[in-house]
Scaffold this active site. Sequence first.
Site, mmCIF file in Angstrom:
data_model
loop_
_atom_site.group_PDB
_atom_site.id
_atom_site.type_symbol
_atom_site.label_atom_id
_atom_site.label_comp_id
_atom_site.label_asym_id
_atom_site.label_seq_id
_atom_site.Cartn_x
_atom_site.Cartn_y
_atom_site.Cartn_z
ATOM 1 N N PHE A 133 0.904 -1.141 -0.076
ATOM 2 C CA PHE A 133 0.074 -0.008 0.000
ATOM 3 C C PHE A 133 0.899 1.220 -0.113
ATOM 4 C CE2 PHE A 133 -2.323 3.514 1.982
ATOM 5 C CZ PHE A 133 -3.523 3.413 1.378
ATOM 6 N N ASP A 218 9.122 2.481 1.510
ATOM 7 C CA ASP A 218 8.276 3.108 2.200
ATOM 8 C C ASP A 218 7.889 3.094 3.366
ATOM 9 O OD1 ASP A 218 5.435 3.973 2.700
ATOM 10 O OD2 ASP A 218 4.534 3.451 1.089
ATOM 11 N N LYS A 247 2.908 9.999 8.496
ATOM 12 C CA LYS A 247 2.156 9.799 9.748
ATOM 13 C C LYS A 247 2.832 10.154 10.698
ATOM 14 C CE LYS A 247 -0.590 6.099 7.515
ATOM 15 N NZ LYS A 247 -0.581 5.106 6.515
HETATM 16 C C1 LIG Z 1 -0.663 5.510 5.040
HETATM 17 C C2 LIG Z 1 0.239 4.883 4.201
HETATM 18 C C3 LIG Z 1 0.385 5.784 3.021
HETATM 19 C C4 LIG Z 1 -0.343 7.026 2.605
HETATM 20 O O1 LIG Z 1 -0.179 8.105 3.458
HETATM 21 P P1 LIG Z 1 -1.501 9.005 3.334
HETATM 22 O O2 LIG Z 1 -1.011 10.065 4.046
HETATM 23 O O3 LIG Z 1 -2.594 8.515 3.521
HETATM 24 O O4 LIG Z 1 -1.404 9.689 1.964
HETATM 25 C C5 LIG Z 1 1.353 5.240 2.004
HETATM 26 N N1 LIG Z 1 2.406 4.259 2.226
HETATM 27 C C6 LIG Z 1 1.917 3.634 3.494
HETATM 28 C C7 LIG Z 1 2.875 2.537 3.721
HETATM 29 C C8 LIG Z 1 1.110 3.917 4.561
HETATM 30 O O5 LIG Z 1 0.746 3.286 5.607
#
Ligand SMILES: *Cc1c(COP(=O)(O)O)cnc(C)c1O
Length: 397
Positions: A133, A218, A247
Amino acid sequence: MTIQARKPLYDTFSRISLGFERGDGAWLITEKGDKYLDFTSGIAVNALGYGHPYLIKALKDQVDRLWHVSNLFENPLQIKLALRLTALSFADKVFFTNSGAEAIECALKTARRYHYMNGHPERFRIITFEGAFHGRTLATLAAGGNPNSFEGLGPKLEGFHQVSFFDKSALLSEINEETAAIMIEPIQGEGGVRLVSHELLRFLRDLCNQKGLLLIFDEVQCGIGRTGELFAYEWAGVSPDIMGIAKAIGGGFPLGACLATAEAAKGMTVGTHGSTFGGNPLAMVVGNAVLDIILEDGFLDRVKKMAYILENGLSQVVSRYPSIVNGMEGFGLLVGLKCAISSAEVISAMRNVNLLAVGASRNIVRLLPPLNILEDDLYEGLSRIEKAIAHLAKKIL
Ligand SMILES: *Cc1c(COP(=O)(O)O)cnc(C)c1O
């Protein structure tokens, strides 16, 4: 419960009918005064819990000085945070964003521009992994590769290919003269709290070196202390060329960043990228304040200790109630319980004892307490989790 005759919001979220008025540490409190112990932390966002006095003060002081200044001008607060992030990581360069998806979007552009600068505009393909994701923009959805997620959105953005992380030969055969980069979450969050083996991360690093590819991590969910190290990649002893974070770095204020080595970022020249709000002074002071706390002596050691208590407690629950939960995954304070019944049912039973958890793919209940959770609150959470699960076990007898 809020029942609205008109529903002015997009129907994109299936929201739980629970509204909160304030938060305090690991607790969320409704208007009526009901207290919920939050083991979602805003999905890894509220890493320092709710209402942290140090973060509040940092934000309030900046509110009186300056809210927004355009990226047309120098921003010393950005430089301060970027110097810290680069000193603490593999990176030399930082681009600030407002979200995780934007951080990953920047990472993708950085990788493609790098090859373009090297005289290889044909190298634009990015390999990602099943269950990944990476966000909700058109590019990050294509990177995530979940076919349901781009249904009805026109042609999927070109240049993203997915492989399983259990299949090295599929990975090798996917690489060709058009490949630019490999992107992976060191721990998959949404994909069901799957820990990628350190061996695989090292394999990817070697492979990228051999083939002239860039390695993108990521760490939007698993970074910033969640594993007990500032970045999850530190455990594997390999570093990427580019990394997205978000985050937790904002502690609840919208903030993300793309980090890169100077070499990997060399294509990101004047005009190739931008953001109106990215690096906003309010976000910068909060990001700096979050780092102040996470970098305090002993903070990350304490996260490791809390992670140990959580893992221990949960493994006892798993061994006592295999008819409800039959496995555990994850690392640090990012843990998944594998459910033998529907995970939604388990989450709802937890909510009935005022404990908040969130689902993830593969029928997983995801638990992410705040990094600074009090030991008593952690034990309280474990006892509520056990109570909820015991209740379900009795019901199905
Ligand atoms: C939450 C998340 C995203 C996206 O972040 P947003 O602030 O919702 O755009 C991308 N990669 C990972 C691994 C995530 O957990």
